[in-house]
Every structure is written in C-alpha cells, then in structure tokens.
Design an enzyme around this catalytic site. Structure first.
Site, mmCIF file in Angstrom:
data_model
loop_
_atom_site.group_PDB
_atom_site.id
_atom_site.type_symbol
_atom_site.label_atom_id
_atom_site.label_comp_id
_atom_site.label_asym_id
_atom_site.label_seq_id
_atom_site.Cartn_x
_atom_site.Cartn_y
_atom_site.Cartn_z
ATOM 1 N N SER A 23 0.817 -1.207 0.000
ATOM 2 C CA SER A 23 0.000 0.000 0.000
ATOM 3 C C SER A 23 0.851 1.258 0.000
ATOM 4 O O SER A 23 0.310 2.363 -0.120
ATOM 5 C CB SER A 23 -0.925 0.016 1.231
ATOM 6 O OG SER A 23 -0.155 -0.017 2.418
ATOM 7 N N HIS A 67 -3.313 -3.768 -5.560
ATOM 8 C CA HIS A 67 -3.615 -3.373 -4.186
ATOM 9 C C HIS A 67 -5.079 -3.652 -3.875
ATOM 10 O O HIS A 67 -5.973 -2.952 -4.349
ATOM 11 C CB HIS A 67 -3.291 -1.888 -4.001
ATOM 12 C CG HIS A 67 -3.481 -1.410 -2.594
ATOM 13 N ND1 HIS A 67 -3.875 -0.140 -2.285
ATOM 14 C CD2 HIS A 67 -3.342 -2.063 -1.401
ATOM 15 C CE1 HIS A 67 -3.967 -0.010 -0.976
ATOM 16 N NE2 HIS A 67 -3.656 -1.166 -0.420
ATOM 17 N N GLU A 127 -6.619 -1.556 -6.930
ATOM 18 C CA GLU A 127 -5.772 -0.610 -7.658
ATOM 19 C C GLU A 127 -4.687 -1.401 -8.387
ATOM 20 O O GLU A 127 -3.991 -2.206 -7.774
ATOM 21 C CB GLU A 127 -5.117 0.376 -6.685
ATOM 22 C CG GLU A 127 -6.092 1.343 -6.038
ATOM 23 C CD GLU A 127 -5.429 2.257 -5.024
ATOM 24 O OE1 GLU A 127 -5.772 3.442 -5.007
ATOM 25 O OE2 GLU A 127 -4.586 1.771 -4.230
ATOM 26 N N ASN A 171 -5.082 5.762 -0.744
ATOM 27 C CA ASN A 171 -4.378 6.148 0.482
ATOM 28 C C ASN A 171 -3.806 7.554 0.419
ATOM 29 O O ASN A 171 -3.595 8.192 1.462
ATOM 30 C CB ASN A 171 -3.287 5.143 0.812
ATOM 31 C CG ASN A 171 -3.853 3.882 1.435
ATOM 32 O OD1 ASN A 171 -4.906 3.908 2.056
ATOM 33 N ND2 ASN A 171 -3.163 2.773 1.258
#
Length: 283
Positions: free
Chosen positions: A119, A140, A152, A191
């Site tokens: 991440s 991800h 992702e 994120n």
C-alpha cells in the site's frame, strides 16, 4: 494470458481474504506462509470466513467445500512454480519483499506475473529486485478483500503494458473487482486521499477538539461515510496507517502527510486497533 492458478504469499488478514476470493471464483490457489504455525492460522482464518459466508446464506455448502479444496497450503516458495500469477501480501518491509521476489524470479515461468499488494512501498523498488521488472506490478486489494470491490492496479515505468492489461482483466473479469489504474506514487489513489484524512481525525482527537465517537458520528451522519475515520483506522490497523503516512511524508515532504504524535505512541504501545483488541476503541 489465461490465469488458472494463483499464488498468494502471506495469509494474514489481507492475504487470507485474497486466497478466499480467488478460490471462490474457481481458481486453484497455492497459499504460502513462512512457518507451519502461520499456515494453520491462515487456513483457519480462511475457513472461518467461509463458514460465516455459509451461515449468512452468501455461500452454499458445496461451494464452500469446492473453494476450500481448491487451496493448497505450503511453507515452500518453490511450490508456487506452476502459478501464472503470484500475489505477495507480506508485511510492509522492503528487504522481505525483495527476498521473496528474488526467489519467485528463480522459480516462476518467464511469462508469470508477479504482483505486490503493497500500500505504500514504491512498486519499482520491488520490481528491481528481479531480473524481469517488466513482469512486476502492484495489485492493491482492500480489507476485507472478500467484500471490498476495489483493486488498484499499479504499473511502473518498466511494467509491460500487456502485463498490466492481463492483471486488470483478471481482477475485473475473474474476481469481479472494479479496477482503478494508479501511478506508482506513494499512496496510489485511495491512500493518498484517505491517510491524511485519518491523520487529521487523530489530530482533532488528540487536541481535544472532539471525542472519538463525535468525530466518527459527524463524518457518518454529515458526510454519508459508512464508518468514521477513527473506526476505519482501527479496522485498517494503526501500524498500517502509520507506515503509510510515513511513506507519504517521505515521498511528498508535505506537512499534512506527517503522522501525528498520538498515532506513533499508540503503535508503540501495541494499540493497533481491532487486531489487538484496542485502538481508539476497545473490541
């Protein structure tokens, strides 16, 4: 390329969810952990999750048995040799990932895709630990992987576009996920937006601006979020939030990416959220 056998390395909270998603979608899965004890813990985690699916009527018993029997458990990375795609989901430590990808580079077929579920670590740093960085990319997933629909897909400067297309088609077509293409930058898409928001909530709580419950209720009822930022931080794991914030701050050098002191202290105290029974809330 056709992907019929998937390897998953690391079957903690995230990896076990990926194992289950793959097995329930008709794939053969080779699940690898470092020790027999961790293998058994991962197996128990996957089977307990599938049992909950049966109890809730989301999975029938024959499908549960078929999915469970589709998973081979191992401690030996060499057992992943027949996989067309391997997903790494070990802790966020670059030396550990490089060690694993070095072995995969040796044992996998030249056409196999190697993916990291990181991440926050730059995917290119992982890819350059192999002799074929064109076969490496990021995939991800989000916790819990059995529920969260997003993946992702992150290409580096060296990822073969055909590899990116194959990984995206697999995530969308085989696993039924919604794919978002993201650049190889710290935080990717989710994120980069989410972690500063969580850190701001921690700062508000630390300063006495509002209680944890009021911060969470304000965002649920005022912004329509399914859970508040502090509840979400506990679910993600405060250690993961801290590591990601540190990576964002190192990459972009912006003050609002820096983790607040309280987050560091809670991680140092072992208050990591749901997985330890105590974070901003008790579980």
């Amino acid at each position: 390329m056709e992907i019929g056998t998937v390897g998953v390395i690391g079957v903690g909270t995230m990896g076990s969810g990926i194992v289950e998603v793959a097995a329930r979608n008709g794939l053969k899965v080779v699940a690898r952990e470092a020790t027999p004890e961790l293998v058994e813990a991962g197996r128990a985690r996957v089977e307990a999750s599938m049992d909950r699916g049966v109890a809730r009527g989301k999975l029938d018993e024959p499908a549960r048995e078929a999915a469970a029997s589709a998973v081979a458990w191992t401690t030996d990375l060499d057992d992943l040799a027949g996989c067309e795609l391997v997903l790494e989901a070990v802790p966020e430590r670059l030396p550990l990932k490089l060690e694993i990808f070095g072995v995969l580079d040796r044992v996998l077929d030249p056409s196999a895709i190697m993916a990291t579920n990181t991440s926050s670590i730059p995917v290119i740093d992982v890819a350059m630990g192999t002799s074929r960085p064109q076969q490496v990319l990021g995939m991800h997933f989000f916790n819990p992987a059995t529920v969260m629909r997003l993946v992702e897909v992150i290409s580096t400067q060296l990822t073969d576009p055909a590899v990116t297309r194959a990984a995206a088609a697999f995530a969308a077509g085989t696993l039924g996920k919604r794919v978002v293409q993201a650049p190889d930058r710290a935080g990717f898409v989710v994120n980069k937006l989410l972690v500063p928001y969580i850190c701001q909530a921690v700062e508000m709580y630390e300063s006495g601006h509002a209680s944890a419950a009021d911060i969470d209720d304000a965002m649920k009822l005022g912004a329509g979020h399914p859970m508040g930022p502090l509840t979400l931080a506990d679910l993600i794991g405060l250690d993961v939030c801290l590591f990601t914030a540190e990576s964002l701050h190192a990459e972009y050098a912006e003050r609002f990416y820096a983790p607040p002191p309280l987050l560091r202290r809670m991680v140092a105290a072992g208050r990591l959220g749901r997985k330890t029974g105590r974070g901003f809330y008790e579980y």
